[in-house]
Design a protein around this motif. Sequence first.
Motif, PDB file in Angstrom:
ATOM      1  N   GLN A 294       0.814  -1.212   0.000  1.00  0.00           N
ATOM      2  CA  GLN A 294       0.000   0.000   0.000  1.00  0.00           C
ATOM      3  C   GLN A 294       0.851   1.267   0.000  1.00  0.00           C
ATOM      4  O   GLN A 294       0.361   2.353  -0.332  1.00  0.00           O
ATOM      5  CB  GLN A 294      -0.908   0.002   1.230  1.00  0.00           C
ATOM      6  CG  GLN A 294      -2.022  -1.022   1.192  1.00  0.00           C
ATOM      7  CD  GLN A 294      -3.093  -0.649   0.184  1.00  0.00           C
ATOM      8  OE1 GLN A 294      -3.432   0.513   0.012  1.00  0.00           O
ATOM      9  NE2 GLN A 294      -3.624  -1.657  -0.499  1.00  0.00           N
ATOM     10  N   LYS A 295       2.112   1.148   0.417  1.00  0.00           N
ATOM     11  CA  LYS A 295       3.051   2.274   0.491  1.00  0.00           C
ATOM     12  C   LYS A 295       2.529   3.389   1.402  1.00  0.00           C
ATOM     13  O   LYS A 295       2.455   4.560   1.025  1.00  0.00           O
ATOM     14  CB  LYS A 295       3.367   2.823  -0.898  1.00  0.00           C
ATOM     15  CG  LYS A 295       4.160   1.856  -1.749  1.00  0.00           C
ATOM     16  CD  LYS A 295       4.746   2.519  -2.980  1.00  0.00           C
ATOM     17  CE  LYS A 295       5.523   1.525  -3.819  1.00  0.00           C
ATOM     18  NZ  LYS A 295       6.664   0.937  -3.112  1.00  0.00           N
ATOM     19  N   ILE A 296       2.118   2.988   2.609  1.00  0.00           N
ATOM     20  CA  ILE A 296       1.772   3.955   3.650  1.00  0.00           C
ATOM     21  C   ILE A 296       2.629   3.668   4.868  1.00  0.00           C
ATOM     22  O   ILE A 296       3.102   2.549   5.071  1.00  0.00           O
ATOM     23  CB  ILE A 296       0.265   3.908   4.014  1.00  0.00           C
ATOM     24  CG1 ILE A 296      -0.153   2.507   4.450  1.00  0.00           C
ATOM     25  CG2 ILE A 296      -0.592   4.385   2.859  1.00  0.00           C
ATOM     26  CD1 ILE A 296      -1.591   2.428   4.911  1.00  0.00           C
TER      27      ILE A 296
ATOM     28  N   GLY B 142       0.626   8.907   3.781  1.00  0.00           N
ATOM     29  CA  GLY B 142       0.678   8.367   2.431  1.00  0.00           C
ATOM     30  C   GLY B 142       1.231   9.421   1.495  1.00  0.00           C
ATOM     31  O   GLY B 142       2.161  10.151   1.843  1.00  0.00           O
ATOM     32  N   ARG B 143       0.640   9.517   0.316  1.00  0.00           N
ATOM     33  CA  ARG B 143       1.059  10.549  -0.626  1.00  0.00           C
ATOM     34  C   ARG B 143       0.784  11.923  -0.016  1.00  0.00           C
ATOM     35  O   ARG B 143      -0.017  12.045   0.926  1.00  0.00           O
ATOM     36  CB  ARG B 143       0.321  10.387  -1.948  1.00  0.00           C
ATOM     37  CG  ARG B 143      -1.176  10.673  -1.873  1.00  0.00           C
ATOM     38  CD  ARG B 143      -1.835  10.604  -3.233  1.00  0.00           C
ATOM     39  NE  ARG B 143      -1.841   9.256  -3.763  1.00  0.00           N
ATOM     40  CZ  ARG B 143      -1.162   8.906  -4.849  1.00  0.00           C
ATOM     41  NH1 ARG B 143      -0.457   9.798  -5.501  1.00  0.00           N
ATOM     42  NH2 ARG B 143      -1.212   7.664  -5.289  1.00  0.00           N
TER      43      ARG B 143
ATOM     44  N   VAL C  69      -2.358  12.876   2.165  1.00  0.00           N
ATOM     45  CA  VAL C  69      -2.888  11.753   2.951  1.00  0.00           C
ATOM     46  C   VAL C  69      -2.132  11.734   4.273  1.00  0.00           C
ATOM     47  O   VAL C  69      -0.987  11.283   4.349  1.00  0.00           O
ATOM     48  CB  VAL C  69      -2.730  10.415   2.193  1.00  0.00           C
ATOM     49  CG1 VAL C  69      -3.240   9.260   3.037  1.00  0.00           C
ATOM     50  CG2 VAL C  69      -3.463  10.476   0.870  1.00  0.00           C
TER      51      VAL C  69
ATOM     52  N   ILE D  88       6.842   7.438  -0.236  1.00  0.00           N
ATOM     53  CA  ILE D  88       5.639   7.008   0.486  1.00  0.00           C
ATOM     54  C   ILE D  88       4.451   7.602  -0.257  1.00  0.00           C
ATOM     55  O   ILE D  88       4.059   8.747  -0.021  1.00  0.00           O
ATOM     56  CB  ILE D  88       5.688   7.479   1.955  1.00  0.00           C
ATOM     57  CG1 ILE D  88       6.971   6.973   2.606  1.00  0.00           C
ATOM     58  CG2 ILE D  88       4.468   6.992   2.726  1.00  0.00           C
ATOM     59  CD1 ILE D  88       7.274   7.616   3.932  1.00  0.00           C
TER      60      ILE D  88
ATOM     61  N   GLY E 194       1.173   6.099  -0.936  1.00  0.00           N
ATOM     62  CA  GLY E 194      -0.083   5.375  -0.865  1.00  0.00           C
ATOM     63  C   GLY E 194      -1.268   6.263  -0.571  1.00  0.00           C
ATOM     64  O   GLY E 194      -1.147   7.430  -0.228  1.00  0.00           O
ATOM     65  N   GLY E 195      -2.464   5.691  -0.699  1.00  0.00           N
ATOM     66  CA  GLY E 195      -3.696   6.406  -0.390  1.00  0.00           C
ATOM     67  C   GLY E 195      -4.137   7.326  -1.515  1.00  0.00           C
ATOM     68  O   GLY E 195      -3.429   7.551  -2.500  1.00  0.00           O
TER      69      GLY E 195
ATOM     70  N   LEU F  98      -6.965   5.840   3.108  1.00  0.00           N
ATOM     71  CA  LEU F  98      -5.697   5.186   3.400  1.00  0.00           C
ATOM     72  C   LEU F  98      -5.533   3.894   2.599  1.00  0.00           C
ATOM     73  O   LEU F  98      -4.415   3.532   2.233  1.00  0.00           O
ATOM     74  CB  LEU F  98      -5.606   4.866   4.900  1.00  0.00           C
ATOM     75  CG  LEU F  98      -5.518   6.076   5.832  1.00  0.00           C
ATOM     76  CD1 LEU F  98      -5.613   5.633   7.270  1.00  0.00           C
ATOM     77  CD2 LEU F  98      -4.230   6.838   5.597  1.00  0.00           C
TER      78      LEU F  98
END
Length: 1087
Positions: free
Chosen positions: A4-6, A20-21, A24, A369, A371-372, A943
């Motif tokens: 998910q890259k969070i 996240g991105r 996020v 990072i 994700g989301g 998320l």
Amino acid sequence: DPVQKILAIGSRSGGVRILGRPGVDCFCQHESGAAVLQLQFLINEGALVTACADDTLHLWNLRQRRPAVLHSLKFNRERITFCHLPFQSKWLYVGTERGNTHIVNIESFILSGYVIMWNKAIELSTKTHPGPVVHLSDSPKDEGKLLIGFESGTIVQWDLRGKKADFRIYYDEAIHSVSWHHEGKQFMCSHSDGSLTLWNLRNTTRPFQVTFPHGKIQKDGKKESCKPILKVEYKTSRSSEPFVIFSGGLSYDKAGRRPTLTIMHGKAITVLEMDYPIVEFMVLCETPYNNEVQEPYAVVVLLEKDLIVVDLTQSNFPVFENPYPMDVHESPVTCTAYFADCPPDIIPILYSIGAKHKKTGYSQKEWPIGGGTWTLGSHTYPEIIITGHADGSIKFWDASAITLQMLYKLKTSKAFEKPKVGEGRAAELVEEDPFAVQMVSWCPQSRIFCVVGISAHIILYRFSKYDANTQIVVRETPSSSTAMSPFTFRSILRSLSDVCSYQIIIDHDRVVRVPPGYQAELVIQLLWVDGEPPQQITSLDINSAYGLLAFGNCNGLAVVDYLQKTLLLCMSTLDLYGAADPYQRLTRSPRRNRQSTSGLTELSDNQQSVDMERSKSPTSDHVNGHCTSPTSQPCSAGKPRVPVGPEGPRLTRRGPGRPPFRKAQSAACMEISLPVSHTEESRENSFSRSRSSSVSSIDRDTKEAVTTLQFGESYARKTDALPTPCLWVGTSLGVVLLIPMSIPTDQEERMDEPVTIGPSGAVLLLKGSVLRFGFLDCMGALIQSPYEVWRDLNAPEDPDRPRRRKLVHFSPSSSQDACGEGHLAVVCSERQAKVFLMPSQSCLFVHNITESSFVLRADVVSVCNSACLACFCANGHVMTLSLPSLRPLMDVNYLPLTDMRIARTFCFTNGGQALYLSSPTEIQRITYSQEMCDNLQEMLGELFTPIETPEAQNRGFLKGFFGGNAHTFDREELFGEAAAGKASRSLAQHIPGQGGVEGMKVAAGGAVGELARARIALDERGQRLGELEERTALMMTSAETFSKHAHEFDNMKISIFEYLEKHDIKPMYYYTGLQKMFFASCLGFFS
């Protein structure tokens, strides 16, 4: 979560921040407030396990906008020290302080009966306890092998199937962490003596390799002692040597060394120094599988006050530019300001200027990072938060979305020259934070910015997109009472100084280049008088349309014309009343050698002695102690007025507590002496004000602080027919004064003609110290203060479009068509609020806000196109009152005042929002608007995004056959209730969570809640109907396929039996192996 890259971060106060991105950024809080010890993602499952210091495990659901706890498990008899959750497993390993390892089912959050007891893990001959579990991990080679690391140095590989130890390692040094090689044949340990040991599973009697990365060999041949290596990560790469990354391990030889992160790549060793202690670090890899080549690309380092990400793909290891606000508390926050609905162009221009001053050398790659998902929302408007810091810096933050984004940083200390080494007593008398910001005032429309410092100084800034060359102009003030001056302010009160004066000194012709952004234009410094330090400034207001700045402290009030750089008014609070003093004050004889006159004297070109000045009687221009004539005139650049007394100009001596700056280096500097109290009461904190104004007789020595100021168009007297520029003054005794002013309207006249200040007009009374003013028209709409439209004074000249001042006025008379003349004035004090009709000064509405407590902060704000009065009390209540009727709209017991940081930083703004500093490092935003709550749901980021889990690499037949049967390990068979039984109920307690349907709580109550529930139910029903249709179509397809295959089977069965009869084949047990395989495949296919 590598899929998910969070990224999740746990805090000491029980908070969890999930990033996240950019955009996020989610915050969750454990109700217990216990420190978060460890975090474990259920990789690509949208869930997170947290282990807290109160020995409780929590399972968070991340598949909703507001994460919620689904389950909790409270350990009663053992303390949690380490957790490990294998990838794609539903069984969590939990190590405890007693050395035991328990296993928790993630789905039900119930303990398994399978327990690895410490006394079974170690040998029976061992006489000592191995200590707490500090590491748990499954072998990359075989998931049925669990590696257990104990603090004492003991390492055990436990066979989960056989329930026995494969091998045991006993090492002399304590273990802090363990990291596997991806092939599962080696692992590395970090120890308390600063060493790294590499162990090979073929021979576990002694380490394969022992290294001291930072330990040098001394002259006697011994290794120097090193600090512990707290964590090590051992990661492999296809294209290069393995990475060994660890924190700590430096030698003890040098004191004051900064915390370091060491990266060993092949023979190269790189040491990265950090600004703050390292809490944790984590290497980001391409694959979530621990038995594949890891391919590390970045390392995330969590510091006590920052988060940095290092790029491992470049040889110089640059850091990524952090898109999240991690440096709010880079220097302690001392004040805050919140501005909603700002001009739309202010954020882009601040960002563009701030981007030019950012550091360089960042990695050019995208933030790892990512994700989301995040959307801005449908009802956003520009919002800016300003934070003032202890080092004198100011930060502008974009708060339009859920997250903060720093736009621009301003260092107020650059406006001053630093004292030279050995200059007087400056070096030994330097305060720790002489530039600490006490309060700010900002006009977003004109971009005029004003800062009040702790050293009783004020800096006025103008904004420019161009750099400027400024000549230094310094104004200093002799503090001696015998010095000659153009102004001599005296008072009848004993608390006043004899002489309060300033003179102008032009420094040598030196030009200073000022970069684009906010450029200092004027510096005002309150002086020490007779060895007494100046009182801190308690109130400030600036008006760009008038070109005036007003400030006050616990002794008096000063008004400065910043366009002409002149002082218009400087007198004690009691002198402001004149004959209109509402209190009977006890008179006392003045101190010796302290003569008095009743007010200000006019500027005169003639040099007069102090004695002559003291014997001078009040002129006809003085009314009620106020000067109605100009008190100063601008100085021409060529011929500065430098009054010289008999002894020549005497500069102020530097006293204890003076700021460590000598003079302003990029702006005009005006030094002013407000009246200084000689009583012990002057050392009281500004918050310990008088709580009562019902006093019939007040001592003349009692200080009356100026607590709030506001410029605006109003009526100073009952007889006024038209509104005029006025200064509203509120004091700590609950008194409101109106001071009228006459300001030239023409631009050329404004720069040449003086501003005159008239005698005080209306006097209004309230209970408690006055906190806030607000102005409404007769229809109840807010009246804004007039302002000047921003113009860049440093822009190139355009002959076709000359730069002229453009003023915007909101006069009360402009909106009075059917309602008559006048306007409403809202005044709020610590105890009550009143609404007055001007100019009649009649009180229309009054409301006693609190009797048992007092109001800390009050603001007149706009919520849903209506004005209301928002209050925050010391007992924690947040209240709103309607305007102008002052009817209570809301009263919520939100947050009791637990420390003065909240009182100092709490502020309201438009749109039903507020903020305060909830901890030394965190800004908390709150809202009391339903519209904002609804919009908040749209602005929250998602998320979890549906992503397919990457497939494991094909290991090959031989590698899989000889490398262990890792994929056939069934944990359910071992840890399930059928095989392992139930755990003791007294060991842990299961607590169900509140992770329900998202949005139901937000929309609970009233028709809005019913509609929201109906909408959710309709969506769910539609979703179920859609799923039913899909299932029906799938069943029909399956039935057709089954019928077709059954018909084929019948035909094949007939032909098979015909074949058997024709050839007279014997019963089944005589069939050959090949025929058995044929029948088995046929039956398997048709079944």
